[in-house]
Scaffold this motif. Structure first.
Motif, PDB file in Angstrom:
ATOM      1  N   SER A 177      47.515  31.756  29.723  1.00  0.00           N
ATOM      2  CA  SER A 177      46.051  31.772  29.624  1.00  0.00           C
ATOM      3  C   SER A 177      45.434  30.721  30.538  1.00  0.00           C
ATOM      4  N   GLY A 178      44.184  30.922  30.869  1.00  0.00           N
ATOM      5  CA  GLY A 178      43.503  29.990  31.761  1.00  0.00           C
ATOM      6  C   GLY A 178      42.172  30.542  32.234  1.00  0.00           C
ATOM      7  N   VAL A 179      41.861  30.302  33.498  1.00  0.00           N
ATOM      8  CA  VAL A 179      40.600  30.817  34.054  1.00  0.00           C
ATOM      9  C   VAL A 179      40.834  31.495  35.397  1.00  0.00           C
ATOM     10  N   ILE A 180      39.973  32.487  35.661  1.00  0.00           N
ATOM     11  CA  ILE A 180      39.986  33.152  36.970  1.00  0.00           C
ATOM     12  C   ILE A 180      38.656  32.824  37.637  1.00  0.00           C
ATOM     13  N   ILE A 181      38.750  32.256  38.826  1.00  0.00           N
ATOM     14  CA  ILE A 181      37.555  31.777  39.526  1.00  0.00           C
ATOM     15  C   ILE A 181      37.307  32.620  40.771  1.00  0.00           C
ATOM     16  N   ASN A 182      36.063  32.988  40.949  1.00  0.00           N
ATOM     17  CA  ASN A 182      35.671  33.693  42.177  1.00  0.00           C
ATOM     18  C   ASN A 182      34.662  32.839  42.944  1.00  0.00           C
ATOM     19  N   VAL A 183      34.965  32.620  44.189  1.00  0.00           N
ATOM     20  CA  VAL A 183      34.023  31.896  45.055  1.00  0.00           C
ATOM     21  C   VAL A 183      33.777  32.801  46.262  1.00  0.00           C
ATOM     22  N   LYS A 221      43.255  31.506  40.639  1.00  0.00           N
ATOM     23  CA  LYS A 221      43.740  31.702  39.269  1.00  0.00           C
ATOM     24  C   LYS A 221      44.403  30.403  38.803  1.00  0.00           C
ATOM     25  N   VAL A 222      44.019  30.003  37.623  1.00  0.00           N
ATOM     26  CA  VAL A 222      44.538  28.731  37.095  1.00  0.00           C
ATOM     27  C   VAL A 222      45.061  28.938  35.672  1.00  0.00           C
ATOM     28  N   ILE A 223      46.295  28.558  35.437  1.00  0.00           N
ATOM     29  CA  ILE A 223      46.822  28.590  34.063  1.00  0.00           C
ATOM     30  C   ILE A 223      46.743  27.174  33.497  1.00  0.00           C
ATOM     31  N   GLY A 224      46.242  27.088  32.281  1.00  0.00           N
ATOM     32  CA  GLY A 224      46.069  25.795  31.610  1.00  0.00           C
ATOM     33  C   GLY A 224      45.244  26.020  30.362  1.00  0.00           C
ATOM     34  N   ASP A 225      44.749  24.958  29.780  1.00  0.00           N
ATOM     35  CA  ASP A 225      43.888  25.122  28.603  1.00  0.00           C
ATOM     36  C   ASP A 225      42.574  25.761  29.058  1.00  0.00           C
ATOM     37  N   LYS A 226      42.349  26.999  28.633  1.00  0.00           N
ATOM     38  CA  LYS A 226      41.231  27.767  29.216  1.00  0.00           C
ATOM     39  C   LYS A 226      39.867  27.169  28.882  1.00  0.00           C
ATOM     40  N   GLU A 227      39.732  26.573  27.699  1.00  0.00           N
ATOM     41  CA  GLU A 227      38.429  26.001  27.323  1.00  0.00           C
ATOM     42  C   GLU A 227      38.126  24.760  28.158  1.00  0.00           C
ATOM     43  N   THR A 239      32.039  31.569  40.139  1.00  0.00           N
ATOM     44  CA  THR A 239      32.012  32.083  38.769  1.00  0.00           C
ATOM     45  C   THR A 239      33.410  31.938  38.165  1.00  0.00           C
ATOM     46  N   ALA A 240      33.413  31.738  36.863  1.00  0.00           N
ATOM     47  CA  ALA A 240      34.712  31.581  36.190  1.00  0.00           C
ATOM     48  C   ALA A 240      34.731  32.415  34.921  1.00  0.00           C
ATOM     49  N   GLU A 241      35.872  32.981  34.626  1.00  0.00           N
ATOM     50  CA  GLU A 241      36.031  33.690  33.351  1.00  0.00           C
ATOM     51  C   GLU A 241      37.359  33.289  32.705  1.00  0.00           C
ATOM     52  N   ARG A 242      37.303  33.160  31.398  1.00  0.00           N
ATOM     53  CA  ARG A 242      38.526  32.820  30.661  1.00  0.00           C
ATOM     54  C   ARG A 242      39.403  34.076  30.596  1.00  0.00           C
ATOM     55  N   SER A 243      40.700  33.858  30.575  1.00  0.00           N
ATOM     56  CA  SER A 243      41.613  34.998  30.447  1.00  0.00           C
ATOM     57  C   SER A 243      42.896  34.563  29.737  1.00  0.00           C
ATOM     58  N   ASP A 244      43.469  35.506  29.004  1.00  0.00           N
ATOM     59  CA  ASP A 244      44.740  35.210  28.323  1.00  0.00           C
ATOM     60  C   ASP A 244      45.928  35.831  29.045  1.00  0.00           C
ATOM     61  N   ASN A 245      45.627  36.575  30.072  1.00  0.00           N
ATOM     62  CA  ASN A 245      46.732  37.290  30.749  1.00  0.00           C
ATOM     63  C   ASN A 245      46.719  37.052  32.248  1.00  0.00           C
ATOM     64  N   ILE A 246      46.850  35.812  32.617  1.00  0.00           N
ATOM     65  CA  ILE A 246      46.864  35.516  34.055  1.00  0.00           C
ATOM     66  C   ILE A 246      48.308  35.510  34.543  1.00  0.00           C
ATOM     67  N   VAL A 247      48.533  36.161  35.655  1.00  0.00           N
ATOM     68  CA  VAL A 247      49.885  36.183  36.242  1.00  0.00           C
ATOM     69  C   VAL A 247      49.801  35.592  37.649  1.00  0.00           C
TER      70      VAL A 247
END
Lengths: 175, 205
Positions: B111-117, B166-172, B192-200
């Motif tokens: 889990s973590g966040v997916i960032i779009n720039v 894509k970053v895996i870590g504590d999503k909050e 923009t960033a969105e939390r995700s539980d399924n980042i690969v």
């Protein structure tokens, strides 16, 4: 039963030996072991001029840029040493941040003069430090504001400390 | 007749004595044969030899007990070694997996966040951005599907206009550090960033 166990133990010992060697290799790659190899030591320090301005002092961002620059040129490992011989190894988890008038690396506050210890092919590293195009922002300040930035002479073999900061993996797992 | 009778009496008396002695002789001989057969005669004859044999038996018994103890100890040691080896192997495997994640040797998920720039970023901004992600507890990072590890230079992304980070870590923690007022987006570059539980994330090339 004993001979079966002896055979199993022999197999396990061989497997363990291979596993230990593999883990040690990876541990070194992560930066969790001390290392000594050829390389260079670079000094980055605030200007000695009395009237200071933001361009005459060494910033955390300079260290970040230099770390990226040395890795771009093939550095194998890097550590940063501040005054008082406080040395911090650069690992994946390392962030280099400015905290008021100190630089925070791996949770340790360090102050200039900074010694950037770089392990890698010496010729390539020397070429890298003399690259005035890639390091334009630093060299401009060296020329105009007397920012101190140079390589230490006579350091052919360079020792780096091991990484001792946090390295927790709680969310990532191998797929 | 009286004289004959005396002679007869004497003979008869002697014959009786002879018969008694013969009978006694037979009994003694029979006893001797019997004792010889059942071996008691030896026991009586060689008490020191018997003691020696018994002593040897005790000694052999002790040796066997000692060997059994030795084997039991060996067995226990081997079983313990097997158990501790398994424990050690488990610990080493755990370390190995952790180091493989850090060095980027394997595909990772979590889990973590997916960032779009979708702006242009120059090298210094990218370096600062990745530094800020590490400061926020990133455990694994990829930029445009390339895994970033300790010695990955970021120069190849210099001047790019589109970034998928894509970053895996504590999503909050990651999400908040990016989006809060004075956070990474505000300080370095917007996105923009969105939390995700399924980042690969891919492994290092």
């Amino acid at each position: 039963m004993i001979s079966v166990l002896q055979d199993q133990t022999k197999h396990t010992q061989t497997d363990l030996k291979d596993l230990v060697a593999d883990v040690e290799e990876k541990k070194a790659k992560v930066g969790l072991t001390k290392i000594e190899d050829e390389g260079i030591v670079v000094v980055l320090n605030d200007s000695e001029q009395r009237e200071t301005n933001p361009n005459s002092i060494a910033h955390a961002s300079d260290i970040r840029d230099l770390v990226n620059h040395f890795f771009q040129n093939g550095a194998k490992a890097i550590s940063i040493e501040g005054a008082g011989e406080k040395e911090e190894r650069i690992s994946f988890f390392t962030s280099i941040d400015c905290i008021v008038n100190t630089v925070l690396i791996n949770g340790t506050k360090i102050v200039p003069p900074f010694k950037i210890r770089v392990l890698g092919d010496r010729d390539r590293m020397i070429t890298a430090i003399n690259d005035r195009v890639a390091l334009k922002q630093i060299y401009d300040r060296v020329d105009k504001e007397s920012l101190e930035f140079h390589m230490l002479d006579g350091q052919i073999m360079v020792k780096l400390t091991k990484y001792s900061g946090p390295a927790e993996i709680k969310n990532a797992k191998l797929k | 007749m009286q004289n004959l009778s005396k002679i007869t009496k004497t003979i008869i008396t002697r014959l009786i004595f002879i018969a008694i002695f013969l009978l006694l002789g037979l009994i003694v001989a029979n006893q001797y044969v019997l004792y010889s057969r059942i071996g008691f005669a030896n026991l009586g004859d060689d008490p020191e030899g018997t003691a020696l044999r018994i002593s040897r038996l005790y000694s052999d018994n002790e040796k066997l007990r000692s060997q059994i103890d030795e084997r039991q100890t060996q067995l226990n040691e081997l079983q313990n070694a097997s158990i501790s080896s398994n424990d050690l192997q488990r610990l080493l495997q755990k370390d190995r997996q952790k180091y493989r994640i850090i060095t980027g040797e394997g595909v990772v998920e979590g889990s973590g966040v997916i960032i779009n720039v979708d702006h242009r970023m120059v090298l210094t901004q990218i370096i600062d951005f990745v530094n800020a992600l590490k400061n926020s507890g990133a455990e694994a990072i990829s930029i445009n599907e390339k895994r970033i590890v300790v010695d990955t230079p970021l120069n190849e992304f210099d001047g790019k206009n589109v970034f998928l980070i894509k970053v895996i870590g504590d999503k909050e923690t990651l999400y908040s550090s990016l989006t809060r007022p004075g956070g990474i987006f505000e300080l370095i570059i917007n996105g923009t960033a969105e939390r995700s539980d399924n980042i690969v994330l891919p492994k290092v090339e």
